[in-house]
Design a protein around this motif. Sequence first.
Motif, PDB file in Angstrom:
ATOM      1  N   GLY A 229       0.808  -1.213   0.000  1.00  0.00           N
ATOM      2  CA  GLY A 229       0.000   0.000   0.000  1.00  0.00           C
ATOM      3  C   GLY A 229       0.837   1.256   0.000  1.00  0.00           C
ATOM      4  O   GLY A 229       0.519   2.230   0.695  1.00  0.00           O
ATOM      5  N   ILE A 230       1.916   1.283  -0.791  1.00  0.00           N
ATOM      6  CA  ILE A 230       2.864   2.395  -0.794  1.00  0.00           C
ATOM      7  C   ILE A 230       2.337   3.526  -1.662  1.00  0.00           C
ATOM      8  O   ILE A 230       2.020   3.319  -2.835  1.00  0.00           O
ATOM      9  N   GLY A 231       2.277   4.728  -1.107  1.00  0.00           N
ATOM     10  CA  GLY A 231       1.883   5.905  -1.870  1.00  0.00           C
ATOM     11  C   GLY A 231       0.685   6.591  -1.262  1.00  0.00           C
ATOM     12  O   GLY A 231      -0.203   5.970  -0.718  1.00  0.00           O
ATOM     13  N   ASP A 232       0.676   7.919  -1.309  1.00  0.00           N
ATOM     14  CA  ASP A 232      -0.459   8.736  -0.896  1.00  0.00           C
ATOM     15  C   ASP A 232      -1.024   9.449  -2.113  1.00  0.00           C
ATOM     16  O   ASP A 232      -0.255  10.024  -2.894  1.00  0.00           O
ATOM     17  N   PRO A 233      -2.345   9.438  -2.374  1.00  0.00           N
ATOM     18  CA  PRO A 233      -3.364   8.826  -1.524  1.00  0.00           C
ATOM     19  C   PRO A 233      -3.351   7.302  -1.608  1.00  0.00           C
ATOM     20  O   PRO A 233      -2.332   6.725  -1.996  1.00  0.00           O
ATOM     21  N   VAL A 234      -4.478   6.657  -1.287  1.00  0.00           N
ATOM     22  CA  VAL A 234      -4.570   5.208  -1.190  1.00  0.00           C
ATOM     23  C   VAL A 234      -3.980   4.540  -2.435  1.00  0.00           C
ATOM     24  O   VAL A 234      -4.247   4.949  -3.561  1.00  0.00           O
ATOM     25  N   SER A 235      -3.182   3.464  -2.220  1.00  0.00           N
ATOM     26  CA  SER A 235      -2.429   2.849  -3.311  1.00  0.00           C
ATOM     27  C   SER A 235      -2.468   1.334  -3.215  1.00  0.00           C
ATOM     28  O   SER A 235      -2.725   0.765  -2.147  1.00  0.00           O
ATOM     29  N   ASN A 236      -2.160   0.662  -4.327  1.00  0.00           N
ATOM     30  CA  ASN A 236      -2.031  -0.801  -4.332  1.00  0.00           C
ATOM     31  C   ASN A 236      -0.589  -1.257  -4.515  1.00  0.00           C
ATOM     32  O   ASN A 236      -0.317  -2.450  -4.683  1.00  0.00           O
ATOM     33  N   THR A 237       0.369  -0.336  -4.491  1.00  0.00           N
ATOM     34  CA  THR A 237       1.771  -0.648  -4.762  1.00  0.00           C
ATOM     35  C   THR A 237       2.397  -1.468  -3.638  1.00  0.00           C
ATOM     36  O   THR A 237       2.174  -1.201  -2.451  1.00  0.00           O
ATOM     37  N   ILE A 238       3.213  -2.456  -4.006  1.00  0.00           N
ATOM     38  CA  ILE A 238       3.986  -3.258  -3.057  1.00  0.00           C
ATOM     39  C   ILE A 238       5.472  -3.050  -3.351  1.00  0.00           C
ATOM     40  O   ILE A 238       5.905  -3.203  -4.495  1.00  0.00           O
ATOM     41  N   ASP A 239       6.244  -2.683  -2.333  1.00  0.00           N
ATOM     42  CA  ASP A 239       7.699  -2.539  -2.415  1.00  0.00           C
ATOM     43  C   ASP A 239       8.380  -3.662  -1.630  1.00  0.00           C
ATOM     44  O   ASP A 239       7.785  -4.245  -0.713  1.00  0.00           O
ATOM     45  N   TYR A 240       9.651  -3.930  -1.969  1.00  0.00           N
ATOM     46  CA  TYR A 240      10.412  -4.870  -1.125  1.00  0.00           C
ATOM     47  C   TYR A 240      11.860  -4.429  -0.994  1.00  0.00           C
ATOM     48  O   TYR A 240      12.390  -3.670  -1.809  1.00  0.00           O
ATOM     49  N   VAL A 241      12.500  -4.925   0.078  1.00  0.00           N
ATOM     50  CA  VAL A 241      13.915  -4.692   0.343  1.00  0.00           C
ATOM     51  C   VAL A 241      14.562  -6.006   0.757  1.00  0.00           C
ATOM     52  O   VAL A 241      13.885  -6.940   1.184  1.00  0.00           O
ATOM     53  N   SER A 242      15.864  -6.071   0.642  1.00  0.00           N
ATOM     54  CA  SER A 242      16.648  -7.146   1.238  1.00  0.00           C
ATOM     55  C   SER A 242      17.036  -6.695   2.639  1.00  0.00           C
ATOM     56  O   SER A 242      17.748  -5.692   2.799  1.00  0.00           O
ATOM     57  N   LEU A 255      -1.162  -5.011  -4.896  1.00  0.00           N
ATOM     58  CA  LEU A 255      -2.303  -5.599  -4.217  1.00  0.00           C
ATOM     59  C   LEU A 255      -3.460  -5.766  -5.203  1.00  0.00           C
ATOM     60  O   LEU A 255      -3.489  -5.126  -6.256  1.00  0.00           O
ATOM     61  N   SER A 256      -4.424  -6.600  -4.843  1.00  0.00           N
ATOM     62  CA  SER A 256      -5.591  -6.816  -5.711  1.00  0.00           C
ATOM     63  C   SER A 256      -6.477  -5.577  -5.786  1.00  0.00           C
ATOM     64  O   SER A 256      -7.247  -5.417  -6.741  1.00  0.00           O
ATOM     65  N   GLU A 257      -6.381  -4.692  -4.793  1.00  0.00           N
ATOM     66  CA  GLU A 257      -7.091  -3.420  -4.821  1.00  0.00           C
ATOM     67  C   GLU A 257      -6.356  -2.436  -3.926  1.00  0.00           C
ATOM     68  O   GLU A 257      -5.648  -2.833  -3.002  1.00  0.00           O
ATOM     69  N   ALA A 258      -6.498  -1.150  -4.219  1.00  0.00           N
ATOM     70  CA  ALA A 258      -5.894  -0.122  -3.371  1.00  0.00           C
ATOM     71  C   ALA A 258      -6.566  -0.113  -2.015  1.00  0.00           C
ATOM     72  O   ALA A 258      -7.784  -0.270  -1.910  1.00  0.00           O
ATOM     73  N   ARG A 259      -5.777   0.054  -0.954  1.00  0.00           N
ATOM     74  CA  ARG A 259      -6.337   0.061   0.388  1.00  0.00           C
ATOM     75  C   ARG A 259      -5.397   0.745   1.362  1.00  0.00           C
ATOM     76  O   ARG A 259      -4.216   0.950   1.071  1.00  0.00           O
ATOM     77  N   THR A 260      -5.928   1.051   2.556  1.00  0.00           N
ATOM     78  CA  THR A 260      -5.167   1.757   3.575  1.00  0.00           C
ATOM     79  C   THR A 260      -5.652   1.340   4.954  1.00  0.00           C
ATOM     80  O   THR A 260      -6.705   0.719   5.089  1.00  0.00           O
ATOM     81  N   HIS A 261      -4.848   1.638   5.982  1.00  0.00           N
ATOM     82  CA  HIS A 261      -5.218   1.372   7.384  1.00  0.00           C
ATOM     83  C   HIS A 261      -5.532  -0.100   7.643  1.00  0.00           C
ATOM     84  O   HIS A 261      -6.447  -0.440   8.390  1.00  0.00           O
ATOM     85  N   GLY A 262      -4.770  -0.991   7.043  1.00  0.00           N
ATOM     86  CA  GLY A 262      -4.937  -2.409   7.323  1.00  0.00           C
ATOM     87  C   GLY A 262      -3.755  -2.937   8.118  1.00  0.00           C
ATOM     88  O   GLY A 262      -3.058  -2.186   8.777  1.00  0.00           O
ATOM     89  N   ASN A 263      -3.524  -4.244   8.065  1.00  0.00           N
ATOM     90  CA  ASN A 263      -2.384  -4.811   8.773  1.00  0.00           C
ATOM     91  C   ASN A 263      -1.773  -5.943   7.978  1.00  0.00           C
ATOM     92  O   ASN A 263      -2.373  -6.478   7.063  1.00  0.00           O
ATOM     93  N   ALA A 264      -0.557  -6.287   8.326  1.00  0.00           N
ATOM     94  CA  ALA A 264       0.129  -7.422   7.746  1.00  0.00           C
ATOM     95  C   ALA A 264       0.782  -8.217   8.857  1.00  0.00           C
ATOM     96  O   ALA A 264       1.021  -7.699   9.948  1.00  0.00           O
TER      97      ALA A 264
END
Length: 265
Positions: A229-242, A255-264
């Motif tokens: 959920g990276i990006g403002d406003p609500v986004s579906n982007t997924i980032d990763y790091v090592s 993500l399958s849809e843009a969303r915010t205020h959830g958990n992982a």
Amino acid sequence: PTQGNAIDFGNLVTARQWATAGWSSNTRAVTPGGYIAPDVSNQCDYATISSTGNYADFGDLSDSRVAHAGCSNQTRGLTVGGNPVNSGTKTNNCEYMTIATLGVTGQDFGDIATATASLGGNIQSPTRSVFFGGYTPTNVNTIEYFTTATLGNAQDFGDLTTLAGDVPMGLSNSIRGLRAGGNAPSSTDVIDYITIAVLGNAVDFGNLSAVVSSAEGGTASPTRGVFAGIGDPVSNTIDYVSIQTEGNAVDFGDLSEARTHGNAV
């Protein structure tokens, strides 16, 4: 380990938002609390991670809350801070539940130093649970930790590199914990890290692909950390790091849809 888009897993028992405190063992994922219209809830749902399908009832927190944070080891899940009844109040309470036991109510664990909402969690080793940032009612950069197996109040760990209100994301392997995003005091792309076994201030790690606050959350393997959920406003982007190599995040998928205020977890 494989980049790509997220895939449907199933559904929670009840639709909710601001359920920002997920935790898990290797086998079970739990989503505690959140806002279930028309009010703040203490309901906890769980799923078996290896089997896709809908969530089921797990038990109840002792106190309804939103904008809270979670951490866990293989035995216990901790739920910390948040707004217990409405947006005008905050709590410093931590409660815990045993992940393997269904139908239980959360038990008092101890307290963080200050009543805090919109804090970050999901940084844990087998022995420590680490919580950071949030509103108290101003943005803060504090880091505190609990010894997960032993009841008692949180202890000071150090400070983040920037202020981090409004649900900064956290993830970790057993050695290193990463914080990303939040407000500093505006939305930020900052990633910093701590070594969980060593008390001290966070150190710069790199940057997300975009600024973000109130994102979905972070999840990790022993080697890779994923922020959703990276990006403002609500986004579906997924980032990763090592996790063991400092540097900027790169694209993982969507993500399958843009969303915010959830958990992982």
